[in-house]
Design an enzyme around this catalytic site. Sequence first.
Site, PDB file in Angstrom:
ATOM      1  N   HIS A 148     -30.580  -2.361 -44.713  1.00  0.00           N
ATOM      2  CA  HIS A 148     -29.764  -1.212 -44.325  1.00  0.00           C
ATOM      3  C   HIS A 148     -30.028  -0.954 -42.846  1.00  0.00           C
ATOM      4  O   HIS A 148     -30.793  -1.694 -42.206  1.00  0.00           O
ATOM      5  CB  HIS A 148     -30.080   0.016 -45.180  1.00  0.00           C
ATOM      6  CG  HIS A 148     -31.452   0.571 -44.964  1.00  0.00           C
ATOM      7  ND1 HIS A 148     -32.598  -0.102 -45.352  1.00  0.00           N
ATOM      8  CD2 HIS A 148     -31.895   1.735 -44.404  1.00  0.00           C
ATOM      9  CE1 HIS A 148     -33.663   0.614 -45.041  1.00  0.00           C
ATOM     10  NE2 HIS A 148     -33.266   1.731 -44.456  1.00  0.00           N
ATOM     11  N   HIS A 158     -31.062   2.067 -41.140  1.00  0.00           N
ATOM     12  CA  HIS A 158     -31.966   3.039 -40.539  1.00  0.00           C
ATOM     13  C   HIS A 158     -32.748   2.311 -39.463  1.00  0.00           C
ATOM     14  O   HIS A 158     -33.107   1.125 -39.594  1.00  0.00           O
ATOM     15  CB  HIS A 158     -32.899   3.633 -41.598  1.00  0.00           C
ATOM     16  CG  HIS A 158     -32.227   4.664 -42.456  1.00  0.00           C
ATOM     17  ND1 HIS A 158     -32.631   4.943 -43.741  1.00  0.00           N
ATOM     18  CD2 HIS A 158     -31.167   5.493 -42.198  1.00  0.00           C
ATOM     19  CE1 HIS A 158     -31.858   5.901 -44.236  1.00  0.00           C
ATOM     20  NE2 HIS A 158     -30.963   6.242 -43.322  1.00  0.00           N
ATOM     21  N   ASP A 183     -35.684   2.025 -38.296  1.00  0.00           N
ATOM     22  CA  ASP A 183     -36.963   1.340 -38.470  1.00  0.00           C
ATOM     23  C   ASP A 183     -36.819  -0.028 -39.122  1.00  0.00           C
ATOM     24  O   ASP A 183     -37.805  -0.753 -39.261  1.00  0.00           O
ATOM     25  CB  ASP A 183     -37.941   2.207 -39.277  1.00  0.00           C
ATOM     26  CG  ASP A 183     -37.421   2.597 -40.645  1.00  0.00           C
ATOM     27  OD1 ASP A 183     -36.231   2.957 -40.751  1.00  0.00           O
ATOM     28  OD2 ASP A 183     -38.201   2.566 -41.620  1.00  0.00           O
ATOM     29  N   HIS A 184     -35.600  -0.405 -39.507  1.00  0.00           N
ATOM     30  CA  HIS A 184     -35.386  -1.695 -40.162  1.00  0.00           C
ATOM     31  C   HIS A 184     -34.629  -2.701 -39.300  1.00  0.00           C
ATOM     32  O   HIS A 184     -34.507  -3.858 -39.711  1.00  0.00           O
ATOM     33  CB  HIS A 184     -34.648  -1.492 -41.492  1.00  0.00           C
ATOM     34  CG  HIS A 184     -35.510  -0.883 -42.550  1.00  0.00           C
ATOM     35  ND1 HIS A 184     -36.044  -1.607 -43.592  1.00  0.00           N
ATOM     36  CD2 HIS A 184     -35.959   0.385 -42.704  1.00  0.00           C
ATOM     37  CE1 HIS A 184     -36.774  -0.812 -44.356  1.00  0.00           C
ATOM     38  NE2 HIS A 184     -36.735   0.413 -43.831  1.00  0.00           N
ATOM     39  N   HIS A 227     -30.168   3.937 -51.968  1.00  0.00           N
ATOM     40  CA  HIS A 227     -30.757   4.616 -50.830  1.00  0.00           C
ATOM     41  C   HIS A 227     -29.737   5.633 -50.310  1.00  0.00           C
ATOM     42  O   HIS A 227     -28.625   5.725 -50.835  1.00  0.00           O
ATOM     43  CB  HIS A 227     -31.156   3.595 -49.767  1.00  0.00           C
ATOM     44  CG  HIS A 227     -32.140   4.104 -48.758  1.00  0.00           C
ATOM     45  ND1 HIS A 227     -33.169   4.936 -49.079  1.00  0.00           N
ATOM     46  CD2 HIS A 227     -32.234   3.885 -47.416  1.00  0.00           C
ATOM     47  CE1 HIS A 227     -33.872   5.203 -48.001  1.00  0.00           C
ATOM     48  NE2 HIS A 227     -33.323   4.590 -46.968  1.00  0.00           N
ATOM     49  N   ASP A 237     -35.395  -0.401 -48.924  1.00  0.00           N
ATOM     50  CA  ASP A 237     -35.628   1.008 -49.241  1.00  0.00           C
ATOM     51  C   ASP A 237     -34.720   1.412 -50.399  1.00  0.00           C
ATOM     52  O   ASP A 237     -33.489   1.261 -50.313  1.00  0.00           O
ATOM     53  CB  ASP A 237     -35.328   1.888 -48.036  1.00  0.00           C
ATOM     54  CG  ASP A 237     -36.321   1.698 -46.902  1.00  0.00           C
ATOM     55  OD1 ASP A 237     -37.148   0.761 -46.989  1.00  0.00           O
ATOM     56  OD2 ASP A 237     -36.274   2.482 -45.933  1.00  0.00           O
ATOM     57  N   HIS A 288     -43.699  -0.684 -47.238  1.00  0.00           N
ATOM     58  CA  HIS A 288     -43.010   0.496 -46.708  1.00  0.00           C
ATOM     59  C   HIS A 288     -43.803   1.753 -47.051  1.00  0.00           C
ATOM     60  O   HIS A 288     -43.302   2.692 -47.668  1.00  0.00           O
ATOM     61  CB  HIS A 288     -41.577   0.565 -47.240  1.00  0.00           C
ATOM     62  CG  HIS A 288     -40.669   1.427 -46.400  1.00  0.00           C
ATOM     63  ND1 HIS A 288     -40.434   2.747 -46.689  1.00  0.00           N
ATOM     64  CD2 HIS A 288     -39.945   1.156 -45.290  1.00  0.00           C
ATOM     65  CE1 HIS A 288     -39.600   3.252 -45.799  1.00  0.00           C
ATOM     66  NE2 HIS A 288     -39.282   2.297 -44.931  1.00  0.00           N
TER      67      HIS A 288
END
Length: 303
Positions: free
Chosen positions: A60, A62, A64-65, A137, A207, A265
């Site tokens: 996905h 976000h 931080d990914h 998510h 996530d 995570h």
Amino acid sequence: MLRLTFLGTSAAAPTLQRGLTSLALRRAGELILFDCGEGTQRQMIRYGTGFDVAAIFFSHFHADHWLGAIGFLRTLSMLGRKDPMLLYGPRPARRLLSSMIFAGTEALSFEVDIREVQAGAEVRRDGAVVRAFATDHRTPSLGWALREDPRPGRFHPDRARALGVPEGPLWGELQRGRAVTVAGRAVEPGAVVDAARRGRTVVVSGDTRPAAATAEAARGADVLVHDSTFGDEEQARALETYHSTAREAGRVAREAGVGRLLLTHLSARYDTDPSPLVRQAGEEFPGAQVAHDGLSLEVPLPD
């Protein structure tokens, strides 16, 4: 060889011990990444994975990914890479990655092929398929399951000799599943070759809340890498943010009947002492393990 190397195992922000999410998988001479958080390229240097990445599979978008992909691709261009790079992910992969990766004053030295996919999409690699599955998510998201093709069954030379098949090309024909004729008599492959053996399966949840689709994708998998952001005492927070607790990850692993569960995570509160997560997941799935940055494991071929 099928080797997993955890490059980042922290949730949302890096810590002293853990970088942002990324997992390297090397098999059949090819390296792929699942997610590419900020700082991933430095972790690749630190843990010796190499930079020869053929594809990145994003769960996905976000930050931080995926933010680490910007600098990583720029470094590859600086090094003179010519091979194309494949990028896969859910929406808005095409819009987001196009606007960010191609920003800058210089063109990249290689082609970047961005493919926006949905659950059910399959990406063919050498001897394996990487399949996207639905996750739960708070933004469009996917999990990824790498499943190797079945391997030929074990060939039994003693049986072939007993049936009068001489060593040489005819053995090769039988191993490729084709009948041969010896002295006017047909010898079928099944007489000398066992049934096909399964390949390995590695599943990466990304996530997510615990999801039936994850358990289905991971059914009988050798390894499940699952979101484990929180512990039992933060169940409400897990529900609010659409993440999983360690216990919930353990339940998914148990339901799926996987061989091994790796938790990743992690919330910063478990940075230096993830033992509560190990204990809680282990009560549902004995042997559950918390991954740490630099953890490298080989996934053996099944018998």
